[in-house]
Design an enzyme around this catalytic site. Sequence first.
Site: not given
Ligand code: CAA
Length: 264
Positions: A72, A115, A118, A138
């Site tokens: 998400a 998400g 999911e 999450e």
């Molecule tokens: N939401 C918003 N922005 C996100 C994102 C997310 N889920 N995942 C990545 N991004 C953005 C980052 O903020 C970054 O933006 P900027 O360039 O502006 O800084 C860009 O995408 C690139 O991301 P990274 O620099 O972090 O890339 P990376 O290759 O170093 O890491 C990753 C990749 C491991 C996927 C890391 O981005 C990450 O951990 N992302 C979040 C994953 C996460 O926590 N997902 C769960 C979300 S909550 C959810 O999904 C609830 C539900 O059940 C419905």
Amino acid sequence: MEKVREAANTSELLVEKRGAVAILTLHRPQVLNALSDSLLREVTSEMEQLDQDPGVRVMVLTGGDKVFAAGADIKGMAEASSAQMQISDRLANWERIRKISKPIIAAVSGYALGGGCELAMSCDLIVASEKAVFGQPEILIGVMPGAGGTQRLTRAIGKYRAMEFILTGSRFTAQQGMEWGLINRVVPPELLMEEAMALAEEIASKPPLAVRLAKEAVSWAQDVELGEGLLKERQHFYKLFDTEDQKEGMRAFLEKRKPNFKGK
Ligand code: CAA
């Protein structure tokens, strides 16, 4: 390949049609295909339209090489209150995806997290590249899965494994997912779409009404008590004897020829 449209004026979701297979591609690379409310709404409404399109029999949902979807959109909900989350009811889209009657294949490369994981699990089959990484992280950002992760991951890989991944936020590989029963096929990255399309085309060649009712019946195996599931399955089985494709399929077998299914 026919490019049907860029969904509803956004370039975040691309929709193509190849024969009877529609391919939906998440395309929000700057944020790793984070599922904003609007992207999720697009995915849902495109799937609903394709579900009504008689020319389409199977859908393939994919992302990019590096990422299927990183979950998400954290930016979109970081400051939200519980009441705002409930009023916007963003998770309601997921219930609509669950109601799609045509088979959906997730073709996953790179990250399928939160998400994103999911969303892959909302599909009916999962083909993954060797580079795919799955997880429900999450817990690392102070919440828990909210779009089916606790239920679907647990049903697919078992309580103890799911508990570990959901409570620690750690990730697992495509190969592990396949060994545990979550993933149908793991292939080298360059063969991902080829493999997903081959599976989609194979299913698309089958009688569509039987495919649709069989998909629903298999889903019941996870959703309802066994006696009820068996009863509902039997009703679907009987229903198919009202279709031309049942007559064609059985006659073709007896006449030793290939069936010509019409979806009637
Ligand atoms: N939401 C918003 N922005 C996100 C994102 C997310 N889920 N995942 C990545 N991004 C953005 C980052 O903020 C970054 O933006 P900027 O360039 O502006 O800084 C860009 O995408 C690139 O991301 P990274 O620099 O972090 O890339 P990376 O290759 O170093 O890491 C990753 C990749 C491991 C996927 C890391 O981005 C990450 O951990 N992302 C979040 C994953 C996460 O926590 N997902 C769960 C979300 S909550 C959810 O999904 C609830 C539900 O059940 C419905």
